[in-house]
Structure formats: C-alpha cells, structure tokens
Design a protein around this motif. Structure first.
Motif, PDB file in Angstrom:
ATOM      1  N   UNK A 177       0.833  -1.205   0.000  1.00 60.00           N
ATOM      2  CA  UNK A 177       0.000   0.000   0.000  1.00 60.00           C
ATOM      3  C   UNK A 177       0.867   1.254   0.000  1.00 60.00           C
ATOM      4  N   UNK A 178       1.993   1.229   0.711  1.00 64.98           N
ATOM      5  CA  UNK A 178       2.924   2.361   0.673  1.00 64.98           C
ATOM      6  C   UNK A 178       3.437   2.556  -0.756  1.00 64.98           C
ATOM      7  N   UNK A 179       3.824   1.467  -1.408  1.00 65.20           N
ATOM      8  CA  UNK A 179       4.307   1.570  -2.799  1.00 65.20           C
ATOM      9  C   UNK A 179       3.250   2.226  -3.676  1.00 65.20           C
ATOM     10  N   UNK A 180       2.023   1.743  -3.603  1.00 63.73           N
ATOM     11  CA  UNK A 180       0.951   2.286  -4.444  1.00 63.73           C
ATOM     12  C   UNK A 180       0.695   3.756  -4.137  1.00 63.73           C
ATOM     13  N   UNK A 181       0.718   4.115  -2.866  1.00 61.67           N
ATOM     14  CA  UNK A 181       0.466   5.504  -2.472  1.00 61.67           C
ATOM     15  C   UNK A 181       1.611   6.412  -2.905  1.00 61.67           C
ATOM     16  N   UNK A 182       2.841   5.947  -2.761  1.00 62.40           N
ATOM     17  CA  UNK A 182       4.003   6.738  -3.213  1.00 62.40           C
ATOM     18  C   UNK A 182       3.903   6.973  -4.725  1.00 62.40           C
ATOM     19  N   UNK A 183       3.589   5.925  -5.481  1.00 70.72           N
ATOM     20  CA  UNK A 183       3.472   6.063  -6.933  1.00 70.72           C
ATOM     21  C   UNK A 183       2.340   7.023  -7.291  1.00 70.72           C
ATOM     22  N   UNK A 184       1.216   6.888  -6.601  1.00 74.46           N
ATOM     23  CA  UNK A 184       0.050   7.753  -6.852  1.00 74.46           C
ATOM     24  C   UNK A 184       0.402   9.231  -6.626  1.00 74.46           C
ATOM     25  N   UNK A 185       1.260   9.506  -5.655  1.00 81.78           N
ATOM     26  CA  UNK A 185       1.640  10.880  -5.321  1.00 81.78           C
ATOM     27  C   UNK A 185       2.884  11.355  -6.084  1.00 81.78           C
ATOM     28  N   UNK A 186       3.406  10.487  -6.962  1.00 87.02           N
ATOM     29  CA  UNK A 186       4.576  10.854  -7.752  1.00 87.02           C
ATOM     30  C   UNK A 186       5.857  10.910  -6.934  1.00 87.02           C
ATOM     31  N   UNK A 187       5.903  10.173  -5.828  1.00 84.88           N
ATOM     32  CA  UNK A 187       7.098  10.135  -4.970  1.00 84.88           C
ATOM     33  C   UNK A 187       7.883   8.863  -5.268  1.00 84.88           C
ATOM     34  N   UNK A 188       9.192   8.970  -5.257  1.00 80.24           N
ATOM     35  CA  UNK A 188      10.032   7.805  -5.535  1.00 80.24           C
ATOM     36  C   UNK A 188      10.821   7.417  -4.289  1.00 80.24           C
ATOM     37  N   UNK A 189      11.234   6.175  -4.269  1.00 82.28           N
ATOM     38  CA  UNK A 189      12.102   5.684  -3.198  1.00 82.28           C
ATOM     39  C   UNK A 189      12.957   4.561  -3.755  1.00 82.28           C
ATOM     40  N   UNK A 190      14.051   4.272  -3.065  1.00 79.04           N
ATOM     41  CA  UNK A 190      14.960   3.210  -3.496  1.00 79.04           C
ATOM     42  C   UNK A 190      14.754   1.929  -2.711  1.00 79.04           C
ATOM     43  N   UNK A 191      14.630   2.031  -1.398  1.00 81.13           N
ATOM     44  CA  UNK A 191      14.500   0.846  -0.554  1.00 81.13           C
ATOM     45  C   UNK A 191      13.377   1.048   0.450  1.00 81.13           C
ATOM     46  N   UNK A 192      12.679  -0.036   0.744  1.00 82.05           N
ATOM     47  CA  UNK A 192      11.618  -0.010   1.748  1.00 82.05           C
ATOM     48  C   UNK A 192      11.745  -1.272   2.596  1.00 82.05           C
ATOM     49  N   UNK A 193      11.792  -1.094   3.907  1.00 83.11           N
ATOM     50  CA  UNK A 193      11.851  -2.220   4.844  1.00 83.11           C
ATOM     51  C   UNK A 193      10.846  -1.925   5.951  1.00 83.11           C
ATOM     52  N   UNK A 194      10.099  -2.936   6.347  1.00 83.62           N
ATOM     53  CA  UNK A 194       9.116  -2.776   7.411  1.00 83.62           C
ATOM     54  C   UNK A 194       9.379  -3.837   8.466  1.00 83.62           C
ATOM     55  N   UNK A 195       9.483  -3.393   9.711  1.00 85.89           N
ATOM     56  CA  UNK A 195       9.650  -4.311  10.841  1.00 85.89           C
ATOM     57  C   UNK A 195       8.397  -4.220  11.705  1.00 85.89           C
ATOM     58  N   UNK A 196       7.840  -5.366  12.027  1.00 81.92           N
ATOM     59  CA  UNK A 196       6.630  -5.414  12.841  1.00 81.92           C
ATOM     60  C   UNK A 196       6.897  -6.299  14.045  1.00 81.92           C
ATOM     61  N   UNK A 197       6.520  -5.817  15.209  1.00 82.26           N
ATOM     62  CA  UNK A 197       6.737  -6.539  16.458  1.00 82.26           C
ATOM     63  C   UNK A 197       5.398  -6.645  17.188  1.00 82.26           C
ATOM     64  N   UNK A 198       4.998  -7.855  17.503  1.00 82.63           N
ATOM     65  CA  UNK A 198       3.780  -8.077  18.274  1.00 82.63           C
ATOM     66  C   UNK A 198       4.143  -8.385  19.716  1.00 82.63           C
ATOM     67  N   UNK A 199       3.480  -7.715  20.639  1.00 80.89           N
ATOM     68  CA  UNK A 199       3.805  -7.881  22.063  1.00 80.89           C
ATOM     69  C   UNK A 199       2.578  -8.366  22.818  1.00 80.89           C
ATOM     70  N   UNK A 200       2.761  -9.456  23.541  1.00 81.99           N
ATOM     71  CA  UNK A 200       1.734  -9.923  24.475  1.00 81.99           C
ATOM     72  C   UNK A 200       2.358  -9.839  25.861  1.00 81.99           C
ATOM     73  N   UNK A 201       1.790  -8.981  26.676  1.00 85.47           N
ATOM     74  CA  UNK A 201       2.323  -8.759  28.020  1.00 85.47           C
ATOM     75  C   UNK A 201       2.197 -10.035  28.852  1.00 85.47           C
ATOM     76  N   UNK A 202       3.115 -10.271  29.790  1.00 85.88           N
ATOM     77  CA  UNK A 202       3.084 -11.481  30.618  1.00 85.88           C
ATOM     78  C   UNK A 202       1.795 -11.620  31.429  1.00 85.88           C
TER      79      UNK A 202
END
Length: 140
Positions: free
Chosen positions: A59-84
């Motif tokens: 979705x970021x790629x599509x939105x960047x393209x739609x807005x005429x913005x370019x990028x070289x690299x995209x990395x996404x880190x997601x962390x899920x936390x369940x408290x003890x």
C-alpha cells in the motif's frame, strides 16, 4: 471495492498446516520450544505480522506512486507484544517501523504511511474487527 479472499488450510502433521491460495502454498507450524527440534514454516503470529508488513508495504508503494514520490529501498519491521499478565491470548500491542530511502520530505512520507495504514486491508481489519462466522462440517 467488494472482494472475497479465500484460502484452504490442511493439517499435514501435528500442529502443522499447509495453506493454499491459488498456485501458492505456505507451511505454518506451532512454535517449537526446543532448539534441538527443527521449526518448519511460520507460526500463526508470524503470519499475522507478515500480513501486516506485506499489506502495508504494498500500500505504501501504491500511495508513493500515486503521489509521484520515488524511493529506493523499503523495509518494514513489525513486532507483536503480548504482556506477561495478559488476560486473553492476544497481542496487547503491535509496533511497526517503516524504513525508507527517499528524497521526499519526512512529513510527506509520514502522511503516505498514515494513509497507507488506513487503506491497508489487513491493518483495517485489525482496527475494525469483522464479524466471525464458523461452520463445522463432519466428514466421514
């Protein structure tokens, strides 16, 4: 905008399921507690986090393209936390970090990410829990 997403899940071994979507196959297994046993595939929470990251990234790629913005690299880190002390078997928090190499200003990139989080089907589904329906079919 309507669309139905379907997949088939079949148990292959104890606590291991193979998922099929069209021509694609993926193996999911329970997280092993022993370092001496091999872990094959992903655990269910891994797939949830992968869905968040993958959907957001596309979705970021599509939105960047739609807005005429370019990028070289995209990395996404997601962390899920369940408290003890969690009362239910659910994540308490999900933290997402978006790393992007671009010449676009930070405020524009933040706006793209916020818009993409709202437009991403996986993230929207988590933010607005759907009604679940379960049917049990006995096979002989």
């Amino acid at each position: 905008m309507g669309k139905t997403f379907k997949l088939k899940a079949e148990e292959r071994d104890a606590y291991s399921f193979e998922y099929t979507v069209g021509r694609h196959r993926l193996l999911m297994s329970r997280t092993m507690k022993s370092d001496s046993l091999p872990v094959v595939g992903f655990c269910p929470v891994d797939l949830l986090l992968a869905g968040i990251a993958g959907c957001l990234g596309m979705t970021i790629r599509a939105t960047m393209e739609e807005k005429g913005l370019t990028y070289e690299d995209l990395r996404i880190e997601v962390e899920g936390i369940r408290e003890p002390d969690a009362k239910i078997s659910a994540l308490n928090r999900v933290k997402t970090k978006v790393f992007i190499r671009t010449d676009a200003p930070l405020d524009q990139v933040r706006a793209v990410v916020e818009e993409s989080e709202a437009d991403c089907t996986v993230r929207s589904t988590i933010d607005h829990a759907p009604a679940f329906e379960t049917e049990v079919v006995l096979e002989k």
